[in-house]
Scaffold this motif. Sequence first.
Motif, PDB file in Angstrom:
ATOM      1  N   GLY A  10       0.838  -1.309   0.182  1.00 60.24           N
ATOM      2  CA  GLY A  10      -0.122  -0.094  -0.073  1.00 60.24           C
ATOM      3  C   GLY A  10       0.717   1.261   0.015  1.00 60.24           C
ATOM      4  O   GLY A  10       1.968   1.189  -0.314  1.00 60.24           O
ATOM      5  N   LEU A  11       0.121   2.342   0.225  1.00 60.73           N
ATOM      6  CA  LEU A  11       0.730   3.616   0.254  1.00 60.73           C
ATOM      7  C   LEU A  11       1.154   4.157   1.814  1.00 60.73           C
ATOM      8  O   LEU A  11      -0.075   4.063   2.775  1.00 60.73           O
ATOM      9  N   VAL A  12       2.270   4.467   2.165  1.00 63.57           N
ATOM     10  CA  VAL A  12       2.681   4.777   3.545  1.00 63.57           C
ATOM     11  C   VAL A  12       3.670   5.895   3.589  1.00 63.57           C
ATOM     12  O   VAL A  12       4.308   6.314   2.579  1.00 63.57           O
ATOM     13  N   HIS A  13       3.536   6.632   4.502  1.00 68.28           N
ATOM     14  CA  HIS A  13       4.390   7.817   4.620  1.00 68.28           C
ATOM     15  C   HIS A  13       5.743   7.351   5.091  1.00 68.28           C
ATOM     16  O   HIS A  13       5.824   6.391   5.772  1.00 68.28           O
ATOM     17  N   SER A  17       4.933   1.862   8.664  1.00 67.68           N
ATOM     18  CA  SER A  17       5.166   0.449   8.781  1.00 67.68           C
ATOM     19  C   SER A  17       4.079  -0.291   7.944  1.00 67.68           C
ATOM     20  O   SER A  17       3.118   0.312   7.637  1.00 67.68           O
ATOM     21  N   LEU A  18       4.407  -1.267   7.444  1.00 71.31           N
ATOM     22  CA  LEU A  18       3.512  -2.201   6.731  1.00 71.31           C
ATOM     23  C   LEU A  18       3.867  -3.666   7.084  1.00 71.31           C
ATOM     24  O   LEU A  18       5.170  -3.872   7.385  1.00 71.31           O
ATOM     25  N   ARG A  19       3.045  -4.577   7.007  1.00 71.88           N
ATOM     26  CA  ARG A  19       3.208  -6.099   7.164  1.00 71.88           C
ATOM     27  C   ARG A  19       2.706  -6.814   5.809  1.00 71.88           C
ATOM     28  O   ARG A  19       1.605  -6.613   5.390  1.00 71.88           O
ATOM     29  N   LEU A  20       3.703  -7.343   5.135  1.00 73.52           N
ATOM     30  CA  LEU A  20       3.538  -8.103   3.867  1.00 73.52           C
ATOM     31  C   LEU A  20       3.217  -9.672   4.470  1.00 73.52           C
ATOM     32  O   LEU A  20       3.992 -10.173   5.210  1.00 73.52           O
ATOM     33  N   THR A  90      10.388   2.086  -1.925  1.00 75.41           N
ATOM     34  CA  THR A  90       9.250   1.844  -2.731  1.00 75.41           C
ATOM     35  C   THR A  90       9.533   0.769  -3.959  1.00 75.41           C
ATOM     36  O   THR A  90      10.684   1.009  -4.616  1.00 75.41           O
ATOM     37  N   ALA A  91       8.778  -0.162  -4.127  1.00 87.44           N
ATOM     38  CA  ALA A  91       9.202  -1.326  -4.989  1.00 87.44           C
ATOM     39  C   ALA A  91       7.932  -2.248  -5.084  1.00 87.44           C
ATOM     40  O   ALA A  91       6.941  -2.273  -4.078  1.00 87.44           O
ATOM     41  N   VAL A  92       7.677  -3.079  -5.889  1.00 86.25           N
ATOM     42  CA  VAL A  92       6.891  -4.338  -5.802  1.00 86.25           C
ATOM     43  C   VAL A  92       7.814  -5.528  -5.074  1.00 86.25           C
ATOM     44  O   VAL A  92       8.848  -5.781  -5.382  1.00 86.25           O
ATOM     45  N   LEU A 102      11.282 -20.049  -7.853  1.00 82.26           N
ATOM     46  CA  LEU A 102      10.334 -20.642  -8.878  1.00 82.26           C
ATOM     47  C   LEU A 102      10.673 -19.759 -10.169  1.00 82.26           C
ATOM     48  O   LEU A 102      10.583 -18.501 -10.135  1.00 82.26           O
ATOM     49  N   ASP A 103      10.351 -20.102 -11.473  1.00 78.53           N
ATOM     50  CA  ASP A 103      10.151 -19.667 -12.486  1.00 78.53           C
ATOM     51  C   ASP A 103       8.948 -18.517 -12.420  1.00 78.53           C
ATOM     52  O   ASP A 103       8.913 -17.521 -12.996  1.00 78.53           O
ATOM     53  N   ALA A 104       7.889 -19.099 -12.072  1.00 80.77           N
ATOM     54  CA  ALA A 104       6.418 -18.581 -12.020  1.00 80.77           C
ATOM     55  C   ALA A 104       6.336 -17.810 -10.749  1.00 80.77           C
ATOM     56  O   ALA A 104       6.020 -18.254  -9.696  1.00 80.77           O
ATOM     57  N   TRP A 105       6.720 -16.377 -10.674  1.00 80.83           N
ATOM     58  CA  TRP A 105       6.425 -15.530  -9.601  1.00 80.83           C
ATOM     59  C   TRP A 105       5.166 -15.349  -9.537  1.00 80.83           C
ATOM     60  O   TRP A 105       4.236 -15.208 -10.376  1.00 80.83           O
ATOM     61  N   GLY A 106       4.809 -14.912  -8.267  1.00 80.32           N
ATOM     62  CA  GLY A 106       3.471 -14.168  -8.066  1.00 80.32           C
ATOM     63  C   GLY A 106       3.140 -12.866  -8.516  1.00 80.32           C
ATOM     64  O   GLY A 106       4.203 -12.296  -9.162  1.00 80.32           O
ATOM     65  N   GLN A 107       2.115 -12.430  -8.383  1.00 81.52           N
ATOM     66  CA  GLN A 107       1.923 -10.932  -8.860  1.00 81.52           C
ATOM     67  C   GLN A 107       2.516  -9.798  -8.148  1.00 81.52           C
ATOM     68  O   GLN A 107       2.828  -8.790  -8.661  1.00 81.52           O
ATOM     69  N   GLY A 108       3.223 -10.095  -6.836  1.00 75.63           N
ATOM     70  CA  GLY A 108       3.662  -9.190  -5.978  1.00 75.63           C
ATOM     71  C   GLY A 108       2.661  -8.325  -5.405  1.00 75.63           C
ATOM     72  O   GLY A 108       1.653  -8.098  -5.871  1.00 75.63           O
ATOM     73  N   THR A 109       3.291  -7.470  -4.616  1.00 76.67           N
ATOM     74  CA  THR A 109       2.429  -6.449  -3.734  1.00 76.67           C
ATOM     75  C   THR A 109       3.301  -5.133  -3.772  1.00 76.67           C
ATOM     76  O   THR A 109       4.287  -4.937  -3.458  1.00 76.67           O
ATOM     77  N   LEU A 110       2.438  -4.089  -4.187  1.00 77.55           N
ATOM     78  CA  LEU A 110       3.188  -2.763  -4.369  1.00 77.55           C
ATOM     79  C   LEU A 110       3.282  -1.853  -3.043  1.00 77.55           C
ATOM     80  O   LEU A 110       2.391  -1.737  -2.466  1.00 77.55           O
ATOM     81  N   VAL A 111       4.419  -1.473  -2.779  1.00 74.12           N
ATOM     82  CA  VAL A 111       4.651  -0.679  -1.601  1.00 74.12           C
ATOM     83  C   VAL A 111       5.265   0.672  -2.213  1.00 74.12           C
ATOM     84  O   VAL A 111       5.978   0.757  -2.727  1.00 74.12           O
TER      85      VAL A 111
END
Length: 115
Positions: A10-13, A17-20, A90-92, A102-111
């Motif tokens: 998500g978007l954070v200042h 903090s964030l928890r993935l 800031t990254a996925v 794995l060759d097949a990565w997930g979709q990731g989560t944007l920070v």
Amino acid sequence: QVQLVESGGGLVHPGGSLRLSCAVSGSIFNINTMGWYRQAPGKERELVARISRSGSTNYADSVKGRFTISRDNAKNTVYLQMNSLKPEDTAVYYCNFYPYPLDAWGQGTLVTVSS
């Protein structure tokens, strides 16, 4: 087939903090080291943290002291607690196995860390 599903971004200042979370399907989760990777715009994907089956951890210098990786083997889930976030974080973010992802990565989560 093993699947990796990341969430929690998500978007954070700056300073926030964030928890993935990363849910891993398949029984091989319990016998493998897991890693959190990230890819910033225009940069290559990098490993930021890893955790062994027994719980031993290792961190990139850029996140040491700010990020904490953990896992719940009963839930086939790996977590990344991110504190004191900086704009350069800031990254996925992706999870995958380490050292042979794995060759097949997930979709990731944007920070996104921005004021």
